[in-house]
Design a protein around this motif. Structure first.
Motif, PDB file in Angstrom:
ATOM      1  N   ILE A 160      52.024  -4.737  51.839  1.00  0.00           N
ATOM      2  CA  ILE A 160      52.964  -4.913  52.675  1.00  0.00           C
ATOM      3  C   ILE A 160      52.887  -4.307  54.091  1.00  0.00           C
ATOM      4  N   VAL A 161      52.237  -3.038  53.815  1.00  0.00           N
ATOM      5  CA  VAL A 161      51.728  -2.613  55.305  1.00  0.00           C
ATOM      6  C   VAL A 161      50.825  -3.391  56.016  1.00  0.00           C
ATOM      7  N   SER A 179      50.582  -6.446  56.235  1.00  0.00           N
ATOM      8  CA  SER A 179      51.195  -7.664  56.902  1.00  0.00           C
ATOM      9  C   SER A 179      51.855  -7.227  58.162  1.00  0.00           C
ATOM     10  N   TYR A 180      52.098  -6.208  58.437  1.00  0.00           N
ATOM     11  CA  TYR A 180      52.505  -5.762  59.824  1.00  0.00           C
ATOM     12  C   TYR A 180      51.317  -5.703  60.849  1.00  0.00           C
ATOM     13  N   PRO A 181      51.895  -6.087  62.272  1.00  0.00           N
ATOM     14  CA  PRO A 181      50.828  -5.688  63.217  1.00  0.00           C
ATOM     15  C   PRO A 181      50.348  -4.346  63.297  1.00  0.00           C
ATOM     16  N   LEU A 213      54.651   1.394  61.609  1.00  0.00           N
ATOM     17  CA  LEU A 213      55.709   0.265  61.052  1.00  0.00           C
ATOM     18  C   LEU A 213      57.201   0.718  61.808  1.00  0.00           C
ATOM     19  N   PRO A 214      57.815  -0.338  61.887  1.00  0.00           N
ATOM     20  CA  PRO A 214      59.412   0.158  62.265  1.00  0.00           C
ATOM     21  C   PRO A 214      60.137   0.959  61.340  1.00  0.00           C
ATOM     22  N   ASP A 269      61.929  -0.119  58.406  1.00  0.00           N
ATOM     23  CA  ASP A 269      60.724  -0.792  57.264  1.00  0.00           C
ATOM     24  C   ASP A 269      60.233   0.345  56.615  1.00  0.00           C
ATOM     25  N   ALA A 270      59.782   1.228  57.324  1.00  0.00           N
ATOM     26  CA  ALA A 270      59.026   2.657  56.892  1.00  0.00           C
ATOM     27  C   ALA A 270      60.054   3.209  55.866  1.00  0.00           C
TER      28      ALA A 270
END
Length: 342
Positions: A227-228, A230-232, A236-237, A240-241
């Motif tokens: 999942i991590v 999949s983020y830029p 993380l925001p 979301d974190a």
């Protein structure tokens, strides 16, 4: 038992990155204790560096022993030191200092199994609630260990289940690092998770429906990593974190409770679940285990947080338990060992 057999015990703990010494009287009451966490020494490396840990133990332990003996104002009748499992350099420092002290004063020496010390720690006098009587179930959850055993007495433990991969504390630290929380990660992840939604992300429930009492956390850790990824790149925001941290923490707590539930239903003659180790200080984990124990008709016994993590009080107490069981403390020939099954 002789009057000396009822005397005070000096305990020493150096198995990982806590340097600790304590003096307990013959009944297990704490007369003096000291503990130094090496977090600052290892923070830059995001993990414990064995050589640095051993040098830090050697630098601090002699003065720490002097301090607890001066504060306790008693002459110990026995010495106990962790001899394994753990980092061999630290074990050598603590065990050899303990042996030297015992030899110089002609005292009994107890080479203590670190895991047994955790398993017996809930029986220390003065803790909240009645001390559990043997036999009972022990769930040991820490950065390096995850075991479920039936504790029948000092030196008598029947292994029911163990982790097949990561220990839960190790998984907490690795996920915290993925979330940019630094090291040690467990407490930081718990704080972040407090503001999160544990149901937002579809994380797996490890060992769901699996028979037996073993544990596994690597699949859950990998799911978080996917999942991590999949983020830029970058942090993380925050929302979301927090949600991801809460979901991970909830799945760990669920797994521990699920395995413990199975053991409680299978263990004849046991009515208490003892939980110890650093992860036992996590509030969500404790609550999940409390609710599960209550539902199964068990009493939950958890030492206070300061006694869940590595400490010398539990080491001295393990020796007192062995002494009460008739063990004379003749362990000078026992060599420190990095692996030592319970």
């Amino acid at each position: 038992m002789s009057s000396q057999g009822h005397g005070a015990v000096l305990g020493i703990e150096t198995s990982c990155d806590e340097t600790a010494a304590a003096v307990l009287d013959g009944a297990g009451r704490v007369l003096a204790e000291r503990l130094w966490s090496q977090t600052e020494e290892h923070a830059a490396y995001a993990g414990v560096v064995p050589e640095i840990a051993a040098r830090a133990h050697l630098a601090r332990l002699p003065a720490m022993i002097e301090a607890v003996l001066a504060e306790a104002a008693v002459s110990p009748s026995a010495v106990a030191a962790t001899a394994g499992p753990g980092l061999i350099g630290g074990l050598i420092v603590g065990a050899n200092l303990g042996k030297g002290f015992a030899l110089a004063r002609r005292l009994p020496f107890y080479a203590v199994n670190h895991l047994e010390a955790h398993a017996l720690s809930a029986r220390l006098p003065g803790l909240a609630g009645e001390a559990p009587t043997f036999p009972y179930l022990t769930l040991l959850v820490s950065g390096g260990h995850c075991l479920l055993v039936e504790t029948r007495g000092p030196g008598a433990h029947a292994l029911l289940g163990r982790t097949l991969d990561d220990a839960p504390g190790e998984a907490f630290d690795k996920v915290a690092k993925m979330l940019g929380l630094g090291w040690p990660g467990g407490p930081a992840l718990e704080r972040l998770a407090a503001a999160g939604d544990p149901d937002r992300f579809a994380l797996p429930r490890p060992m769901l429906g699996r028979a037996g009492f073993d544990f596994s956390f690597s699949g859950l850790k990998t799911a978080v990593a996917t999942i991590v990824a999949s983020y830029p790149a970058g942090a993380l925001p925050e929302r979301d974190a927090a949600d991801l941290a809460a979901g991970f923490q909830a799945r760990v707590a669920w797994t521990l409770a699920d395995r413990a539930r199975r053991a409680m239903r299978a263990a004849a003659g046991c009515h208490v679940l003892v939980v110890s180790g650093g992860v036992a200080a996590n509030g969500v984990v404790r609550e999940a285990l409390r609710a599960t124990a209550e539902a199964e008709g068990f009493r939950l016994a958890v030492p206070p947080p300061a006694l869940c993590t590595d400490n010398a009080v539990m080491v001295a107490w393990a020796a007192i338990e062995r002494r009460h069981a008739g063990d004379p403390g003749a362990d000078l020939a026992v060599a420190p060992r990095p692996r030592w099954a319970l």
